[in-house]
Design a protein around this motif. Structure first.
Motif, mmCIF file in Angstrom:
data_model
loop_
_atom_site.group_PDB
_atom_site.id
_atom_site.type_symbol
_atom_site.label_atom_id
_atom_site.label_comp_id
_atom_site.label_asym_id
_atom_site.label_seq_id
_atom_site.Cartn_x
_atom_site.Cartn_y
_atom_site.Cartn_z
ATOM 1 N N LYS A 263 2.505 1.870 -7.149
ATOM 2 C CA LYS A 263 3.913 2.278 -7.186
ATOM 3 C C LYS A 263 4.460 2.347 -8.611
ATOM 4 O O LYS A 263 4.942 3.405 -9.039
ATOM 5 C CB LYS A 263 4.755 1.333 -6.330
ATOM 6 C CG LYS A 263 6.231 1.685 -6.316
ATOM 7 C CD LYS A 263 7.015 0.673 -5.501
ATOM 8 C CE LYS A 263 8.501 0.931 -5.589
ATOM 9 N NZ LYS A 263 9.289 -0.085 -4.861
ATOM 10 N N THR B 18 8.450 5.469 -4.742
ATOM 11 C CA THR B 18 8.907 4.670 -3.598
ATOM 12 C C THR B 18 8.475 5.277 -2.279
ATOM 13 O O THR B 18 7.992 4.576 -1.382
ATOM 14 C CB THR B 18 10.451 4.540 -3.625
ATOM 15 O OG1 THR B 18 10.837 3.830 -4.805
ATOM 16 C CG2 THR B 18 10.950 3.773 -2.406
ATOM 17 N N ALA C 151 4.672 4.737 -1.730
ATOM 18 C CA ALA C 151 4.161 3.360 -1.632
ATOM 19 C C ALA C 151 4.927 2.475 -0.652
ATOM 20 O O ALA C 151 4.523 1.330 -0.419
ATOM 21 C CB ALA C 151 4.163 2.710 -3.014
#
Length: 300
Positions: free
Chosen positions: A174, A215, A218
């Motif tokens: 991420k 975001t 992940a």
């Protein structure tokens, strides 16, 4: 070598301060997100993320008023500060090693991802226990304060501070994705403008885009991490010794329960908090790094 040391110092100082500030300012959204993500049931309110976010916020307010939205903020600020400082220290060192052996050539996207992934692992031995403590404080439904929850965790024989480590095998991508997108676009943008630094607005906008992409990709593993950290807790906050689940098992359970909605429960507040946090943190970091670097240059 002094210039390199100054570059590393400016990155670390800027990242640490920016991380602590952004985590503190946006902590109420972090509280709402964590409590929504930690819900492991199929109630109707959870099927609509926006309704779930509002309902969760209302429940938290009834539980402890405005103060409930700042429970454990000091741990979150410390965690974010240490995490960002160690990440950028490792990442900047790796970039400088690459520059030395490549003769100053620009890093490829793949190299950027690998360095970002490695840098994320560098802080986990320190930050994961703090994150586990913060999650417990955030999701505790008792009237106990931060100190009581902390003491209960430290005195429990069943508490495992690294039980969510398996989620990080992919969750570590991420920040790697986020900062890779940020660095790659930043490099191209600055080259096109013949400048050395982004403006505050440019850093803010680019930070939002980079964090959104990272975001969405992940998030299921972030949900798995929170559920792994809270799997030993019952509704009365008593820590019990139950057979531990794995990241794969949790993701399968959420998929079987509600499909994509189960994997992405809590995405709305995480996007709101995460995007604003990344944009704010990167904007502050760019400004602080520039000031620190200027201070070092002036002294030399």
């Amino acid at each position: 070598m002094p210039a390199r040391n100054e570059s590393i110092a400016s990155e670390v100082v800027a990242a640490a301060l920016a991380g602590a500030i952004s985590a503190t300012v946006l902590y109420p959204l972090e509280i709402v997100k964590t409590n929504l993500v930690a819900k492991d049931d199929s109630s109707a309110e959870d099927k609509d993320d926006n309704n779930g976010m509002i309902a969760t916020a209302q429940a938290l307010y009834k539980e402890g008023g405005v103060a409930r939205f700042f429970r454990g903020v000091q741990f979150s600020a410390v965690q974010s500060s240490v995490e960002k400082a160690l990440y950028f220290f490792s990442y900047t060192c790796l970039k400088q090693v690459h520059s030395t052996f490549s003769g100053g050539a620009n890093m490829s996207t793949l190299t950027n991802l690998i360095f970002g992934y490695a840098a994320e692992w560098s802080h986990l031995p320190v930050t994961l226990p703090i994150d586990s403590i913060t999650t417990a404080i955030q999701t505790s439904s008792k009237g106990d304060g931060t100190f009581q929850v902390l003491m209960a965790m430290l005195s429990s024989k069943n508490q495992k501070y690294y039980n969510a480590i398996s989620a990080y095998y992919l969750l570590c991508l991420k920040p790697a994705l986020q900062y890779t997108v940020y660095e790659q676009v930043k490099t191209v943008w600055l080259r096109s403008k013949s400048r050395k630094a982004l403006t505050a607005v440019e850093a803010f906008a680019l930070g939002m885009v980079a964090r959104t992409v990272a975001t969405i990709l992940a998030f299921p593993f972030l949900r798995a991490k929170v559920l792994l950290q809270t799997q030993h807790r019952q509704h009365n906050d008593t820590i019990v010794d139950t057979p531990p689940k794995t990241t794969t098992r949790i993701l399968n359970e959420q998929w079987n329960r509600a499909g994509l909605a189960g994997l992405y429960q809590g995405l709305s507040p995480e996007l709101a908090r995460g995007v604003l946090s990344a944009a704010l943190m990167l904007m502050i970091k760019e400004r602080i790094a520039e000031k620190v670097q200027h201070a070092f240059s002036t002294k030399s």
